[in-house]
Each structure stands twice: as structure tokens, then as C-alpha cells.
Design a protein around this motif. Structure first.
Motif, mmCIF file in Angstrom:
data_model
loop_
_atom_site.group_PDB
_atom_site.id
_atom_site.type_symbol
_atom_site.label_atom_id
_atom_site.label_comp_id
_atom_site.label_asym_id
_atom_site.label_seq_id
_atom_site.Cartn_x
_atom_site.Cartn_y
_atom_site.Cartn_z
ATOM 1 N N ALA A 107 110.073 54.537 -4.292
ATOM 2 C CA ALA A 107 110.193 54.860 -2.862
ATOM 3 C C ALA A 107 110.579 56.325 -2.679
ATOM 4 C CB ALA A 107 111.222 53.944 -2.200
ATOM 5 N N LEU A 108 111.486 56.811 -3.511
ATOM 6 C CA LEU A 108 111.898 58.217 -3.449
ATOM 7 C C LEU A 108 110.716 59.126 -3.796
ATOM 8 C CD1 LEU A 108 114.087 60.402 -3.202
ATOM 9 C CD2 LEU A 108 114.662 59.980 -5.615
ATOM 10 N N PHE A 109 109.967 58.759 -4.811
ATOM 11 C CA PHE A 109 108.799 59.527 -5.228
ATOM 12 C C PHE A 109 107.768 59.610 -4.108
ATOM 13 C CE2 PHE A 109 104.828 59.577 -8.044
ATOM 14 C CZ PHE A 109 104.892 60.943 -8.255
ATOM 15 N N VAL A 110 107.483 58.480 -3.502
ATOM 16 C CA VAL A 110 106.515 58.424 -2.390
ATOM 17 C C VAL A 110 106.989 59.273 -1.223
ATOM 18 C CG1 VAL A 110 105.465 56.932 -0.646
ATOM 19 C CG2 VAL A 110 105.589 56.173 -3.035
ATOM 20 N N ASN A 111 108.274 59.183 -0.908
ATOM 21 C CA ASN A 111 108.843 59.961 0.197
ATOM 22 C C ASN A 111 108.639 61.454 -0.024
ATOM 23 O OD1 ASN A 111 111.482 61.557 1.188
ATOM 24 N ND2 ASN A 111 111.039 59.901 2.635
ATOM 25 N N ARG A 112 108.885 61.907 -1.237
ATOM 26 C CA ARG A 112 108.730 63.333 -1.547
ATOM 27 C C ARG A 112 107.253 63.742 -1.477
ATOM 28 N NH1 ARG A 112 113.409 62.942 -0.828
ATOM 29 N NH2 ARG A 112 115.116 63.711 -2.155
ATOM 30 N N LEU A 113 106.362 62.904 -2.003
ATOM 31 C CA LEU A 113 104.939 63.218 -1.977
ATOM 32 C C LEU A 113 104.421 63.341 -0.556
ATOM 33 C CD1 LEU A 113 103.622 60.847 -4.798
ATOM 34 C CD2 LEU A 113 103.700 63.338 -4.891
ATOM 35 N N VAL A 114 104.794 62.406 0.286
ATOM 36 C CA VAL A 114 104.363 62.427 1.693
ATOM 37 C C VAL A 114 104.916 63.657 2.397
ATOM 38 C CG1 VAL A 114 104.534 61.236 3.905
ATOM 39 C CG2 VAL A 114 104.068 59.931 1.821
ATOM 40 N N ASP A 115 106.157 64.001 2.085
ATOM 41 C CA ASP A 115 106.777 65.185 2.679
ATOM 42 C C ASP A 115 106.010 66.452 2.304
ATOM 43 O OD1 ASP A 115 108.927 66.371 4.226
ATOM 44 O OD2 ASP A 115 109.687 67.172 2.339
ATOM 45 N N TYR A 116 105.403 66.452 1.119
ATOM 46 C CA TYR A 116 104.608 67.597 0.664
ATOM 47 C C TYR A 116 103.163 67.524 1.145
ATOM 48 C CZ TYR A 116 108.369 68.703 -2.659
ATOM 49 O OH TYR A 116 109.573 69.035 -3.236
ATOM 50 N N LYS A 117 102.860 66.529 2.007
ATOM 51 C CA LYS A 117 101.525 66.361 2.584
ATOM 52 C C LYS A 117 100.490 65.863 1.582
ATOM 53 C CE LYS A 117 102.365 69.906 6.118
ATOM 54 N NZ LYS A 117 102.745 68.903 7.124
ATOM 55 N N ALA A 118 100.941 65.124 0.583
ATOM 56 C CA ALA A 118 100.016 64.457 -0.329
ATOM 57 C C ALA A 118 99.663 63.087 0.250
ATOM 58 C CB ALA A 118 100.638 64.302 -1.710
ATOM 59 N N HIS A 119 98.498 62.564 -0.118
ATOM 60 C CA HIS A 119 98.084 61.230 0.304
ATOM 61 C C HIS A 119 98.438 60.256 -0.824
ATOM 62 C CE1 HIS A 119 95.761 63.062 3.583
ATOM 63 N NE2 HIS A 119 95.367 63.951 2.681
ATOM 64 N N VAL A 120 99.158 59.204 -0.481
ATOM 65 C CA VAL A 120 99.646 58.272 -1.503
ATOM 66 C C VAL A 120 98.942 56.929 -1.359
ATOM 67 C CG1 VAL A 120 101.657 57.086 -2.437
ATOM 68 C CG2 VAL A 120 101.886 59.418 -1.537
ATOM 69 N N HIS A 121 98.491 56.392 -2.487
ATOM 70 C CA HIS A 121 97.827 55.093 -2.529
ATOM 71 C C HIS A 121 98.493 54.279 -3.642
ATOM 72 C CE1 HIS A 121 94.589 57.234 -0.328
ATOM 73 N NE2 HIS A 121 94.846 58.203 -1.192
ATOM 74 N N GLN A 122 99.020 53.120 -3.306
ATOM 75 C CA GLN A 122 99.664 52.280 -4.309
ATOM 76 C C GLN A 122 98.778 51.075 -4.605
ATOM 77 O OE1 GLN A 122 104.048 51.878 -4.089
ATOM 78 N NE2 GLN A 122 103.927 52.893 -2.106
ATOM 79 N N CYS A 123 98.678 50.740 -5.877
ATOM 80 C CA CYS A 123 97.817 49.625 -6.259
ATOM 81 C C CYS A 123 98.301 49.003 -7.557
ATOM 82 C CB CYS A 123 96.370 50.086 -6.404
ATOM 83 S SG CYS A 123 96.060 51.144 -7.857
ATOM 84 N N ALA A 124 97.724 47.860 -7.879
ATOM 85 C CA ALA A 124 98.001 47.197 -9.151
ATOM 86 C C ALA A 124 97.068 47.771 -10.209
ATOM 87 C CB ALA A 124 97.784 45.692 -9.020
ATOM 88 N N ALA A 125 97.393 47.528 -11.471
ATOM 89 C CA ALA A 125 96.590 48.068 -12.576
ATOM 90 C C ALA A 125 95.146 47.577 -12.521
ATOM 91 C CB ALA A 125 97.231 47.693 -13.907
ATOM 92 N N THR A 126 94.948 46.377 -11.993
ATOM 93 C CA THR A 126 93.593 45.816 -11.922
ATOM 94 C C THR A 126 92.760 46.451 -10.810
ATOM 95 O OG1 THR A 126 94.477 44.043 -10.524
ATOM 96 C CG2 THR A 126 94.269 43.594 -12.885
ATOM 97 N N ASP A 127 93.399 47.222 -9.942
ATOM 98 C CA ASP A 127 92.693 47.787 -8.788
ATOM 99 C C ASP A 127 92.552 49.310 -8.859
ATOM 100 O OD1 ASP A 127 92.427 45.271 -7.605
ATOM 101 O OD2 ASP A 127 94.432 45.408 -6.719
ATOM 102 N N ILE A 128 92.765 49.897 -10.043
ATOM 103 C CA ILE A 128 92.674 51.359 -10.157
ATOM 104 C C ILE A 128 91.291 51.854 -9.764
ATOM 105 C CG2 ILE A 128 92.791 53.325 -11.718
ATOM 106 C CD1 ILE A 128 94.846 51.839 -13.365
ATOM 107 N N ALA A 129 90.260 51.272 -10.357
ATOM 108 C CA ALA A 129 88.891 51.727 -10.085
ATOM 109 C C ALA A 129 88.544 51.577 -8.616
ATOM 110 C CB ALA A 129 87.909 50.964 -10.951
#
Length: 208
Positions: A42-64
Motif C-alpha cells: 500500500a505504501l509502495f502504491v501510494n508513492r507511485l501514484v504520487d509520482y504520477k505513475a499508473h499502477v496495475h495490481q494482478c495475480a501471477a496468472t494474469d501478468i500477460a
């Protein structure tokens, strides 16, 4: 004698006369810190969003599926990948997938709309992603020239802070640190993106 020669001469004299001694550099960094998995991500995502990065979370089976969706939704047609990237990650993508090689001059990478890479380790506290030119990350030029970078980060590789992340790296390997899309500000504090690297950063965080 020029002013330059005079100044350099005085520096050489000072170095010669200085007593020979070795100063120990303090290395008392904060290391070994931990956080519960959910809190760390959650902390990592918060920092990424603050830096204007787009974040996508998924399971290992859904990487592709996640990578293809990101590429497709952003109209990215020509994508570069490092030679050691898992080829299944771009299966189903309708555009061109170009496997990079050190024989390709950096200027020719401009034909790529995006690059897809893995990552070595990340720092949740600073939202920083570390690339160490591993097989799934490729050379530095590949991640700097294309306008969009899709970077896969496994949740297990996210450390609390920079000292913990650095401890996971091999000092002899070339390291690139990414904290959001490339951006800078001019003297009037006008934000300019894409000057030193990709204007768009998509981070795919994989858990499970």
C-alpha cells in the motif's frame, strides 16, 4: 603561468603536504526494517501514484493479460522487450514485439512505442524501482528511449526502504533507479515530462 595552472599547482602542493590517513566512512544505515505485506505494498502504491505513475495490481496468472490490456488501451503498437523477458508476458498482443539486442543503436529504439521489462527490487518508502540490467530488464537505453515503460514488479521484491533494497543488489552491476515517469522543472517551476526518459510509467505489481 595561467590562473588555472596556479590553482592546480596549489592543490597538488596541498595534497602532497597533507598527512596520509584514511577516514572511515560511517555506514550506519537503517537496515532490516519490515512491514506487513499489505502495508508495504500500500505504501509502495501510494508513492507511485504520487509520482504520477499508473499502477496495475494482478495475480501471477494474469501478468500477460494485464500487460496486453495496458498496451492495447494506450494504443501502443510497437513494443520492445529484453532478450531474457518471459515471452508469455506479451502473448496475445496484436502489435509488433521487438526483442532488443546490444547491436541495435540507441537512436533506432525511437521506433518503439513502449518497452516491457521486469525489475530487480523496489523501495516502498520512496516508490523507487531498481533495474540492474538483468536478462528480463535489458540495457539502460531500452528503458530510456521509448515513451512508455511497462515495468513488472513482484510484490515479494518490494523492500521497505532504500537501504534494504540496495542490500539486495550486486554493487558491480549497472543500476537504474526509477521514481515515477521522467520529469523535471524549469526555472519557472513548469513541469516538463519525458526529458530524460519515458513520459509514461505503468507499474504492474504481481502478488500471489
Amino acid at each position: 603561468m595561467s590562473s588555472r595552472d596556479l590553482v592546480l599547482g596549489r592543490i597538488r602542493d596541498a595534497i602532497t603536504l597533507a598527512p596520509a590517513r584514511q577516514s572511515e566512512i560511517p555506514r550506519h544505515y537503517r537496515t532490516g526494517r519490515t512491514l506487513p505485506d499489505a502495508e508495504r505494498i500500500a505504501l509502495f502504491v501510494n508513492r507511485l501514484v504520487d509520482y504520477k505513475a499508473h499502477v496495475h495490481q494482478c495475480a501471477a496468472t494474469d501478468i500477460a493479460a494485464t500487460i496486453v490490456r495496458v498496451l492495447t488501451e494506450n494504443n501502443l503498437n510497437a513494443v520492445g522487450i529484453p532478450a531474457g523477458l518471459d515471452r508469455s508476458w506479451t502473448e496475445g498482443f496484436g502489435g509488433a514485439v521487438v526483442v532488443d539486442s546490444s547491436n541495435v543503436p540507441a537512436p533506432e529504439l525511437e521506433v518503439l512505442d513502449a518497452v516491457v521489462t521486469g525489475s530487480a527490487v523496489s523501495s516502498a518508502e520512496t516508490g523507487t524501482i531498481f533495474l540492474d540490467a538483468g536478462p528480463d530488464q535489458g540495457r539502460r537505453a531500452l528503458t530510456l528511449v521509448p515513451d512508455t515503460h511497462v515495468c513488472v514488479v513482484f510484490a515479494t521484491s518490494v523492500e521497505v526502504g532504500v537501504p534494504e533494497a540496495m542490500a539486495k543488489l550486486t554493487p558491480e552491476r549497472p543500476t537504474t533507479m526509477i521514481s515515477g515517469p521522467s520529469a523535471t522543472s524549469d526555472i519557472e517551476l513548469e513541469r516538463v515530462e519525458g526529458v530524460h526518459g519515458p513520459r509514461n510509467l505503468h507499474v504492474v505489481i504481481v502478488s500471489g
